[in-house]
Design a protein around this motif. Structure first.
Motif, mmCIF file in Angstrom:
data_model
loop_
_atom_site.group_PDB
_atom_site.id
_atom_site.type_symbol
_atom_site.label_atom_id
_atom_site.label_comp_id
_atom_site.label_asym_id
_atom_site.label_seq_id
_atom_site.Cartn_x
_atom_site.Cartn_y
_atom_site.Cartn_z
ATOM 1 N N THR A 8 0.826 -1.200 0.000
ATOM 2 C CA THR A 8 0.000 0.000 0.000
ATOM 3 C C THR A 8 0.861 1.252 0.000
ATOM 4 O O THR A 8 2.066 1.191 0.251
ATOM 5 C CB THR A 8 -0.908 0.044 1.246
ATOM 6 O OG1 THR A 8 -0.088 0.241 2.406
ATOM 7 C CG2 THR A 8 -1.725 -1.215 1.389
ATOM 8 N N LYS A 9 0.222 2.371 -0.255
ATOM 9 C CA LYS A 9 0.904 3.648 -0.098
ATOM 10 C C LYS A 9 1.293 3.795 1.372
ATOM 11 O O LYS A 9 0.668 3.213 2.255
ATOM 12 C CB LYS A 9 -0.015 4.804 -0.487
ATOM 13 C CG LYS A 9 -0.303 4.896 -1.955
ATOM 14 C CD LYS A 9 -1.198 6.100 -2.228
ATOM 15 C CE LYS A 9 -1.524 6.230 -3.684
ATOM 16 N NZ LYS A 9 -2.424 7.366 -3.940
ATOM 17 N N SER A 10 2.293 4.598 1.627
ATOM 18 C CA SER A 10 2.746 4.817 2.992
ATOM 19 C C SER A 10 1.616 5.379 3.854
ATOM 20 O O SER A 10 0.914 6.308 3.452
ATOM 21 C CB SER A 10 3.926 5.805 2.981
ATOM 22 O OG SER A 10 4.375 6.034 4.285
ATOM 23 N N ARG A 11 1.418 4.786 5.021
ATOM 24 C CA ARG A 11 0.409 5.191 6.010
ATOM 25 C C ARG A 11 -1.034 5.006 5.531
ATOM 26 O O ARG A 11 -1.948 5.631 6.041
ATOM 27 C CB ARG A 11 0.636 6.622 6.472
ATOM 28 C CG ARG A 11 1.976 6.844 7.126
ATOM 29 C CD ARG A 11 2.100 8.254 7.624
ATOM 30 N NE ARG A 11 3.386 8.500 8.212
ATOM 31 C CZ ARG A 11 3.654 8.398 9.510
ATOM 32 N NH1 ARG A 11 2.718 8.027 10.343
ATOM 33 N NH2 ARG A 11 4.861 8.650 9.967
ATOM 34 N N PHE A 12 -1.252 4.128 4.559
ATOM 35 C CA PHE A 12 -2.588 3.844 4.051
ATOM 36 C C PHE A 12 -3.080 2.462 4.471
ATOM 37 O O PHE A 12 -4.139 2.030 4.025
ATOM 38 C CB PHE A 12 -2.607 3.932 2.508
ATOM 39 C CG PHE A 12 -2.944 5.288 1.977
ATOM 40 C CD1 PHE A 12 -4.159 5.526 1.365
ATOM 41 C CD2 PHE A 12 -2.047 6.330 2.090
ATOM 42 C CE1 PHE A 12 -4.471 6.770 0.862
ATOM 43 C CE2 PHE A 12 -2.340 7.585 1.590
ATOM 44 C CZ PHE A 12 -3.558 7.816 0.978
ATOM 45 N N GLU A 13 -2.328 1.761 5.324
ATOM 46 C CA GLU A 13 -2.669 0.377 5.656
ATOM 47 C C GLU A 13 -4.084 0.240 6.219
ATOM 48 O O GLU A 13 -4.870 -0.593 5.750
ATOM 49 C CB GLU A 13 -1.666 -0.195 6.678
ATOM 50 C CG GLU A 13 -0.225 -0.135 6.248
ATOM 51 C CD GLU A 13 0.489 1.151 6.643
ATOM 52 O OE1 GLU A 13 1.708 1.217 6.470
ATOM 53 O OE2 GLU A 13 -0.173 2.102 7.125
ATOM 54 N N ASP A 47 -0.649 1.167 15.578
ATOM 55 C CA ASP A 47 0.128 1.279 14.351
ATOM 56 C C ASP A 47 0.200 -0.079 13.665
ATOM 57 O O ASP A 47 0.259 -1.111 14.348
ATOM 58 C CB ASP A 47 1.560 1.708 14.707
ATOM 59 C CG ASP A 47 1.922 3.060 14.151
ATOM 60 O OD1 ASP A 47 1.075 3.702 13.526
ATOM 61 O OD2 ASP A 47 3.084 3.472 14.352
ATOM 62 N N PRO A 48 0.247 -0.109 12.345
ATOM 63 C CA PRO A 48 0.398 -1.391 11.647
ATOM 64 C C PRO A 48 1.731 -2.056 11.995
ATOM 65 O O PRO A 48 2.768 -1.382 12.091
ATOM 66 C CB PRO A 48 0.365 -1.002 10.167
ATOM 67 C CG PRO A 48 -0.311 0.322 10.131
ATOM 68 C CD PRO A 48 0.055 1.001 11.416
ATOM 69 N N LEU A 49 1.700 -3.357 12.196
ATOM 70 C CA LEU A 49 2.914 -4.115 12.481
ATOM 71 C C LEU A 49 3.840 -4.119 11.269
ATOM 72 O O LEU A 49 5.042 -3.973 11.400
ATOM 73 C CB LEU A 49 2.546 -5.548 12.878
ATOM 74 C CG LEU A 49 3.701 -6.503 13.158
ATOM 75 C CD1 LEU A 49 4.518 -6.027 14.355
ATOM 76 C CD2 LEU A 49 3.171 -7.908 13.410
ATOM 77 N N PHE A 50 3.257 -4.285 10.081
ATOM 78 C CA PHE A 50 4.028 -4.295 8.845
ATOM 79 C C PHE A 50 3.701 -3.029 8.073
ATOM 80 O O PHE A 50 2.605 -2.887 7.538
ATOM 81 C CB PHE A 50 3.683 -5.533 7.998
ATOM 82 C CG PHE A 50 3.899 -6.827 8.717
ATOM 83 C CD1 PHE A 50 5.176 -7.294 8.967
ATOM 84 C CD2 PHE A 50 2.821 -7.586 9.148
ATOM 85 C CE1 PHE A 50 5.376 -8.492 9.642
ATOM 86 C CE2 PHE A 50 3.011 -8.788 9.816
ATOM 87 C CZ PHE A 50 4.298 -9.241 10.067
ATOM 88 N N LYS A 51 4.648 -2.110 8.005
ATOM 89 C CA LYS A 51 4.428 -0.847 7.313
ATOM 90 C C LYS A 51 4.211 -1.100 5.822
ATOM 91 O O LYS A 51 4.965 -1.829 5.184
ATOM 92 C CB LYS A 51 5.622 0.098 7.506
ATOM 93 C CG LYS A 51 5.985 0.369 8.952
ATOM 94 C CD LYS A 51 4.888 1.098 9.672
ATOM 95 C CE LYS A 51 5.340 1.433 11.091
ATOM 96 N NZ LYS A 51 4.296 1.617 12.007
#
Length: 157
Positions: A8-13, A47-51
């Motif tokens: 995904t795009k950064s910070r879109f998880e 926060d997502p574990l996998f960025k």
């Protein structure tokens, strides 16, 4: 049905996971709680574990529909095909995240190169070599698992 990995795009998880759920896909975006500090306050956030990664489960080939979701960049590929994640691996991540809470501790008199054995928690019994020492954590290389972990709040021997 199999699990696949979406980049995904950064910070879109979390946004991508929610959008895919709205399209009736089974989605897994593992989250970890952490304290985030700003100049005026601290806050507990998830926060997502996998960025930049989200797991999606489906049986067919909904590539067109999935790729049209805002925030999805592409599938993660392995050997020219979309990478497949086994259910056991998803279960392991869930077990690891659902493990017992451990109180904070302070690491003292440890140096890079020391051998350590983990006494408690999901990684109990594993041994490793300290790579780096930080204020309240250590980076430990676990050769038997083929990875390194940053241990913030575990009891070590």
């Amino acid at each position: 049905m199999q699990w696949f990995v979406l980049y995904t795009k950064s910070r879109f998880e979390k946004k991508v996971a929610e959008r895919l759920r709205n399209l009736n896909y089974e989605v897994y975006c593992p989250l970890v709680e952490k304290q985030s500090k700003w100049s005026d306050r601290t806050k507990l956030i998830k926060d997502p574990l996998f960025k930049s990664y989200v797991f999606i489960r489906h049986s067919g080939n909904p590539k067109t529909e999935v790729m049209s979701v805002s925030g999805v960049v592409q599938y993660l590929y392995w050997l020219g095909k979309p990478a497949i994640v086994r259910q056991e691996e998803i279960d392991t991540i869930e077990d690891w995240l659902g493990g017992e809470d451990i109180e904070d501790c302070t690491i003292a008199s440890l140096t890079a190169g020391d051998r350590m054995k983990i006494k408690e928690g999901i990684l109990k019994g594993h041994q490793g070599v300290i790579k780096e020492v930080y204020k309240n954590s250590v980076k430990l290389i676990l050769a038997d698992l083929g990875c390194s972990v940053v241990i913030k709040t575990m009891n070590l021997v």
